[in-house]
Design an enzyme around this catalytic site. Structure first.
Site, PDB file in Angstrom:
ATOM      1  N   GLY A  26       0.601  -1.264  -0.023  1.00 37.72           N
ATOM      2  CA  GLY A  26       0.083  -0.074   0.061  1.00 37.72           C
ATOM      3  C   GLY A  26       1.009   1.483   0.044  1.00 37.72           C
ATOM      4  O   GLY A  26       1.918   1.190  -0.526  1.00 37.72           O
ATOM      5  N   SER A  51      -5.267 -10.384  -2.183  1.00 41.14           N
ATOM      6  CA  SER A  51      -4.887  -8.625  -1.973  1.00 41.14           C
ATOM      7  C   SER A  51      -5.350  -8.166  -3.457  1.00 41.14           C
ATOM      8  O   SER A  51      -4.755  -8.597  -4.504  1.00 41.14           O
ATOM      9  CB  SER A  51      -3.789  -8.547  -1.690  1.00 41.14           C
ATOM     10  N   SER A  53      -3.579  -5.493  -4.351  1.00 43.43           N
ATOM     11  CA  SER A  53      -2.243  -4.989  -4.581  1.00 43.43           C
ATOM     12  C   SER A  53      -1.380  -6.067  -5.462  1.00 43.43           C
ATOM     13  O   SER A  53      -0.447  -5.499  -6.006  1.00 43.43           O
ATOM     14  CB  SER A  53      -1.313  -4.652  -3.388  1.00 43.43           C
ATOM     15  N   ASP A  83      -1.499  -0.203  11.308  1.00 46.31           N
ATOM     16  CA  ASP A  83      -1.514  -0.826  12.551  1.00 46.31           C
ATOM     17  C   ASP A  83      -2.427  -1.593  13.209  1.00 46.31           C
ATOM     18  O   ASP A  83      -2.092  -2.655  13.895  1.00 46.31           O
ATOM     19  CB  ASP A  83      -1.287   0.598  13.852  1.00 46.31           C
ATOM     20  N   HIS A 108       6.721   2.235  11.703  1.00 46.76           N
ATOM     21  CA  HIS A 108       6.320   2.973  12.795  1.00 46.76           C
ATOM     22  C   HIS A 108       6.348   2.233  14.091  1.00 46.76           C
ATOM     23  O   HIS A 108       6.342   0.798  13.921  1.00 46.76           O
ATOM     24  CB  HIS A 108       4.853   3.086  12.319  1.00 46.76           C
ATOM     25  N   GLY A 134       4.049   7.505   1.752  1.00 53.52           N
ATOM     26  CA  GLY A 134       4.445   6.639   0.944  1.00 53.52           C
ATOM     27  C   GLY A 134       4.582   7.385  -0.515  1.00 53.52           C
ATOM     28  O   GLY A 134       5.769   7.160  -1.124  1.00 53.52           O
ATOM     29  N   ASP A 191       4.701  11.149  16.900  1.00 57.61           N
ATOM     30  CA  ASP A 191       4.129  10.769  15.610  1.00 57.61           C
ATOM     31  C   ASP A 191       2.534  10.947  15.526  1.00 57.61           C
ATOM     32  O   ASP A 191       1.982  11.766  15.186  1.00 57.61           O
ATOM     33  CB  ASP A 191       4.343   9.615  14.676  1.00 57.61           C
ATOM     34  N   GLU A 231      -5.245  28.637   0.283  1.00 59.04           N
ATOM     35  CA  GLU A 231      -3.778  29.208   0.411  1.00 59.04           C
ATOM     36  C   GLU A 231      -2.858  28.698   1.618  1.00 59.04           C
ATOM     37  O   GLU A 231      -1.595  29.118   1.537  1.00 59.04           O
ATOM     38  CB  GLU A 231      -4.006  30.833   0.750  1.00 59.04           C
ATOM     39  N   SER A 252       3.013  39.803   3.858  1.00 59.63           N
ATOM     40  CA  SER A 252       2.742  41.372   4.052  1.00 59.63           C
ATOM     41  C   SER A 252       3.034  41.454   5.660  1.00 59.63           C
ATOM     42  O   SER A 252       2.902  40.775   6.237  1.00 59.63           O
ATOM     43  CB  SER A 252       1.525  42.050   3.724  1.00 59.63           C
TER      44      SER A 252
END
Length: 332
Positions: A26, A51, A53, A83, A108, A134, A191, A231, A252
């Site tokens: 992923g 999967s 993927s 996780d 992580h 990623g 984190d 912005e 500014s």
């Protein structure tokens, strides 16, 4: 001063004779795998049966195996999965397929800090945590750049865990930007706090509140969107490039004066006190227990919260305006 490692400090030969299995393809998984492959390492992919993927990983030139087979065929197992999935995947597909001297690598620290995963004593346990999603890890690597990474060692059975972690970090591009020494505890707690209090939770709540104040006062939603959301990237880019001072140099004097005088009224001491409570929830494990329970119970609260935010007016007007900005894709 914290210790930082760069490519020139790292000898990656310690990892050259090993097969790396990246578990998951992923957000982080695809970036780690492709960067390592481009760096000349031997990489295979481990995915659960069915999967979505798998086709993409094979298209990208990887051999794809079941998670258990990928673990058996490799010496370094890189866990690039969410996780909440970590405990189940580790217990069912990884734990019983580890050999002595294998290396478990995490992107992580959550699963180790909160003991969702309990590795045996005869393996190395290390962490290389890129400080970017990623797709950014991959995109900057392709431009011969990198994102900063954090390194930590939880178990050093081989006596070479730190060297191996640095070699992996170099392989995904972290050595180009700097690899910072830390611990699993520090990485996880900072984190989670950064995500919740500032980068995601804090910023999105501030955007929505600002949008609501302007539109409730009768201003056009398009104007409100441009002012409080569109912005924001311009300001963040200035901060990213030159810190707060660099941003203030570019805006500014009117904006700078408002920054100094109004910012502390919005983010006042009560906000800081609430941030401390958020950090306490993280340090005590309360947040981890809540999030794990939410997953175990079917993510009902999570789904309701997500649906509510998707229907917020700032999201509706934002989609309409972004659809008229085809150039945005090339600037992300």
């Amino acid at each position: 001063m914290a210790k930082l490692y760069y490519d020139k400090d790292i000898d990656d030969q310690v990892l050259r004779d090993k097969t790396i299995s990246v578990i998951g393809y992923g957000s982080q998984g695809h970036a780690h795998a492709q960067n390592l492959k481009d760096s000349g390492f031997n990489v295979i992919i481990g995915l659960y049966e069915g999967s979505k993927s798998k086709e993409q990983a094979e298209h990208d030139g990887f051999e794809v195996f079941s998670i258990s087979d990928a673990v058996k065929k490799s010496q370094l197992i890189s866990l690039c999965i969410p996780d909440p999935s970590m405990k189940k995947v580790y217990n069912e597909d990884i734990k019983d397929n580890l050999d002595e001297n294998d290396i478990l690598l995490f992107a992580h620290g959550f699963a180790i800090l909160y003991e969702e995963v309990k590795p045996p004593e005869n393996v190395d346990v290390i962490m290389i945590a890129p400080k970017a999603p990623g797709h950014r890890v991959r995109a900057v690597f392709e431009r011969d750049l990198g994102v900063p990474c954090l390194i930590a060692v939880d178990k050093d059975f081989s006596g070479k865990a730190h060297e191996i972690g640095l070699a992996y970090g170099k392989g995904i591009g972290g050595g180009r930007a700097g690899i910072l020494e830390t611990t699993f505890k520090e990485e996880t707690e900072t984190d989670l706090f950064g995500e919740q209090a500032v980068l995601c939770g804090g910023v999105t709540a501030l955007i929505k509140a600002g949008f609501e104040v302007l539109t409730e006062a009768g201003y056009q939603p398009e104007s409100a969107y441009f002012e409080v959301l569109h912005e924001l990237k311009l300001i963040v880019d200035l901060i990213y490039q030159g810190g707060l001072e660099g941003m203030r140099y570019s805006v500014s004097t009117t904006a700078e004066y408002g920054d100094y005088t109004v910012g502390p009224r919005i983010i006042d001491d009560s906000v800081k006190q609430e941030m401390k409570k958020v950090l306490d929830d993280i340090q005590s494990g309360r947040f981890a227990r809540e999030w794990i329970a939410e997953n175990d119970e079917g993510l009902h609260k999570y789904d309701d919260l997500r649906e509510a935010d998707l229907s917020h007016p700032v999201e509706k007007i934002g989609k309409e305006l972004r659809a008229m900005m085809p150039w945005l894709e090339s600037t992300t």
